[in-house]
Design an enzyme around this catalytic site. Structure first.
Site, PDB file in Angstrom:
ATOM      1  CB  SER A 607      -0.953  -0.029   1.195  1.00  0.00           C
ATOM      2  OG  SER A 607      -1.952   0.956   1.073  1.00  0.00           O
ATOM      3  CG  ASP A 699      -6.544  -3.325  -3.540  1.00  0.00           C
ATOM      4  OD1 ASP A 699      -7.322  -2.648  -2.841  1.00  0.00           O
ATOM      5  OD2 ASP A 699      -5.322  -3.126  -3.585  1.00  0.00           O
ATOM      6  CG  HIS A 733      -5.435  -2.488   0.109  1.00  0.00           C
ATOM      7  ND1 HIS A 733      -4.739  -2.154  -1.037  1.00  0.00           N
ATOM      8  CD2 HIS A 733      -4.882  -1.749   1.109  1.00  0.00           C
ATOM      9  CE1 HIS A 733      -3.814  -1.254  -0.748  1.00  0.00           C
ATOM     10  NE2 HIS A 733      -3.874  -0.996   0.546  1.00  0.00           N
TER      11      HIS A 733
END
Length: 757
Positions: A607, A699, A733
């Site tokens: 991320s 995601d 995610h």
């Protein structure tokens, strides 16, 4: 046999090769169970009853196996012997397990079956008193995600309980086909007819990541005397509702309401993602819950909810103190007003009487702006209050980030005094509050070399509290390879001065092998968020990599939680600069220990950590031999159009004030220019390190096409470095499904083995 003129078929080898021994070690590490929930209650005059819910990765099934055990712990337990647990009971297909405060009743919610959204089992002692099947028309799946819902809320007399579930569909989905003229001979549904199919209803917005396709969370009350299940009425429209708490008289509920349009971002009309997002506005409401009876008044039949926190942008996680005279809750106003997704929380209070809230909101614990010393309380960093958090009528127990570890705090509701009651002078472990009853506190603690274990504090209110371990009879020993690996782990916390802001703390958790004889290959790991933190707790992937011969440098750069609000607010507008400089400063501090081979350094992050990985290999190409990127942010100019949190792109790139001013659905050319300046894609032509991408097919936070666009630009270069991509089609995610987690770290180890050794 190949025919003349044909080449024998080439043998295709599965990748990664030569990792069989590493795979066995990783499997053993990932099979270590974790404690997911605890309940502590009085058993009899001399003992407490502790029920523990575990979670353990089921790698073949790609799921989390849940099971529970109960044991009696003597009051005043000194740790001089092991306690004997019950046989483990697997909680198969259990969506929610909720014990009543007295321990006399239990609610078990099981998954959908045959047209029902779930089944509700109510247990009394050792028998089921009633099992109800909830049709999908009444409500959808139950929310037990730790945010909208966390177990059930039991009324004071335990005659009613409230829980959170998906609202029923607003309209019926049409059916097509099978249309025949009525025969006029009874019920045509029993007659022969063409096959039908279900059409598509109107698309509905949702809360994004982890909530795709889910209808809004709503409240439902189960009356255990009349066995009736009804929705809670009178709450604001176009909103989601959760976190229910009964008032002391048992006649009303206090709950949290999130409006679907975020009024702190008026130029963003869509519903934004909510997972990990403390900046979404929310308020506390109270609503009367009438009993079903003949004497109901019109106001009972049509209750109207009342807002209790109009002056606040954020109010959530309500809990009544045991005396019933105070309503305690969290406020994330610092996040909601600035736009950052996680900031320092404040603890608030409303005085309560039979007539309800009596005064304006009072502050129990303020937001802490800066740290006055290394040991100073840094502020509160938690998303929600625990399910049963009160040590006594005046003391609240919570878990909060404290610099680079997590700590258990005791908070006085009268004075606001905050005391760290978990140990913090040995092994630098991280602690998490699990349960409390009659002055005793149970905690989960872990460190780099210690998987999660239970500790108990039997006299938390004493002047000299002593924690003792809770060891269980019959505990199965770890695998031999794990037993050999764990004692060799060691970690230290490197304190680093920020390059251009020496008054803001920067730290790194440095994990290595305790018997390092010479400098070792090292992996730099910046965390995601960016407003989160690497704690000193145990994680199987880190133990795995260190066991293979690598040092790990887990960077808590400026903007991380646990270091005061000024640190958090210093990063927006300075991403790709301050956080990158802090990563390099932490790497240099690790090199100065003499334990790091500076010519064998890799970098790995997910991320925002992937965003930093991309920037580090681009801005400092000579320093890194390879990189691993997990669902990374590579191009903010693309992310703005496909992420469930487009507000993040404005706030982090421009800063809070300018980001709020600029925020809109249609970016300007100036916006796009700024995003290119801070994005890794702007440095793609300078990268010399081979890169490994791991992406989640579902995601919603940073959809995979963001990384794939970077890859296209990267491969357009002549003689571009090697790349490898794995897409996990069913992952979101976090990339946290058991098989995905396993494959990530095994493949990362293979990548580092190729380029760092």
């Amino acid at each position: 046999m190949a025919q003349a003129g044909q080449q024998p078929s080439e043998v295709v080898h599965a990748e990664p090769q030569g990792m069989e021994e590493e795979a066995r070690l990783l499997t053993s590490l990932q099979e270590i169970p974790n404690f997911s929930k605890c309940w502590l209650r009085s058993a009899h005059a001399d003992a407490l009853s502790l029920t523990v819910q575990y979670s353990q990765r089921n790698l073949p099934g790609n799921s989390q196996r849940k099971y529970a055990q109960t044991m009696h712990v003597p009051k005043g337990f000194s740790g001089d012997h092991k306690v004997t647990p019950s046989f483990p009971l697997e909680l198969k297909d259990v969506q929610m397990l909720s014990l009543s405060p007295s321990g006399k009743r239990t609610l078990i919610v099981r998954g959908a079956s045959e047209g029902n959204s779930c089944s509700l089992e109510v247990w009394m002692g050792n028998r089921v008193t009633k099992e109800l099947f909830v049709p999908k028309k009444q409500h959808g799946g139950v929310y037990n995600d730790g945010w909208f819902g966390n177990g059930a809320a039991w009324s004071p007399d335990e005659s009613r309980l409230a829980y959170v579930a998906e609202a029923p569909a607003a309209s019926q989905t049409p059916s097509w086909g099978g249309l025949v003229k009525s025969s006029g001979e009874g019920d045509d549904k029993d007659m022969a007819a063409p096959k039908t199919w279900t059409g598509q209803g109107e698309w509905q917005e949702d809360w994004g990541e982890l909530n795709v396709g889910k209808r809004p969370p709503s409240l439902f009350v189960l009356d255990l005397k009349r066995w009736s299940l009804k929705p809670v009425r009178g709450l604001p429209p176009d909103s989601s509702v959760g976190q229910p708490e009964w008032t002391p008289d048992g006649l009303s509920l206090v709950c949290t309401v999130w409006f679907h349009k975020a009024h702190n971002f008026p130029t963003m009309p869509q519903r934004l993602g909510i997972v990990y997002c403390m900046n979404r506005p929310c308020s506390l409401y109270s609503v009367r819950i009438p009993f079903t009876c003949k004497n109901n008044t019109p106001s009972d039949l049509n209750p109207q909810a009342k807002c209790l926190t109009e002056a606040l942008l954020s109010a959530a996680s309500p809990k009544f103190a045991p005396g019933g005279d105070k309503l305690i809750f969290l406020s994330h106003d610092a996040a909601a007003s600035s736009g950052v997704h996680h900031a320092t929380a404040a603890l608030k209070c409303l005085n309560w009487s039979k007539e309800g809230a009596q005064t304006a909101v009072e502050t129990v614990v303020e937001v802490v702006d800066s740290l006055t010393s290394d040991d100073a309380f840094p502020g509160l960093y938690l998303g929600a209050l625990p399910e049963s958090p009160f040590l006594d009528s005046n003391t609240l127990i919570v878990t909060s980030q404290w610099r680079s570890s997590t700590a258990i705090l005791a908070i006085s509701l009268d004075s606001g005094n905050v005391q760290r009651i978990s140990q913090h002078d040995t092994d630098r472990a991280s602690w998490a509050f699990a349960a409390t009853c009659q002055g005793a506190v149970v905690a989960v603690t872990s460190s780099a070399r210690q998987p999660p274990n239970l500790q108990i504090l039997t006299q938390a209110a004493s002047n000299n509290p002593v924690w003792v371990p809770l060891a269980f009879e019959g505990s199965w020993p770890f695998d031999k390879a794990v037993e050999q690996a764990l004692p060799n782990m060691q970690h230290d916390i490197l304190k680093v001065k920020a390059t251009n802001a020496p008054n803001l703390p920067v730290e790194a958790v440095f994990i290595t092998h305790k018997d390092v004889a010479s400098p070792r290959p090292t992996i730099l790991m910046p965390h995601g968020g960016p407003h989160s933190c690497y704690p000193t707790s145990y994680f199987s992937g880190y133990t795995f990599l260190v066991s293979l011969g690598y040092n790990l440098v887990l960077v808590n750069f400026r903007g991380s939680t646990g270091f005061g609000e000024n640190s958090i607010q210093s990063l927006p507008g300075n991403i790709a600069t301050n956080d990158v400089l802090d990563c390099m400063a932490c790497l240099q501090a690790a090199i100065e220990t003499g334990m790091v081979d500076k010519d064998k350094v890799g970098v790995m992050g997910g991320s925002h950590g992937g965003f930093l990985t991309g920037n580090l290999v681009g801005q400092y190409p000579s320093c890194f031999k390879c990189g691993v990127l997990r669902n990374p942010v590579m191009d903010l100019g693309l992310m703005i159009h496909c992420s469930d949190i487009p507000d993040w792109c404005y706030i982090e790139a421009f800063g809070s004030k300018e980001g709020l001013r600029r925020m809109q659905v249609k970016p300007t050319l100036e916006d796009l220019k700024r995003w290119r300046e801070v994005s890794p894609i702007g440095h793609a032509d300078k990268v010399t390190a081979p890169l490994f991408f791991m992406l989640g097919g579902k995601d919603q936070r940073v959809p995979q096409r963001d990384a794939k666009q970077y890859l296209a630009a990267f491969k357009a270069r002549q003689n571009a470095p090697e790349t490898r991509v794995i897409v996990f089609p069913e992952d979101t995610h976090a990339l946290d499904k058991p098989q995905t987690e396993f494959e990530q770290f095994l493949n990362a180890a293979w990548w580092f083995k190729r380029f760092l050794t």
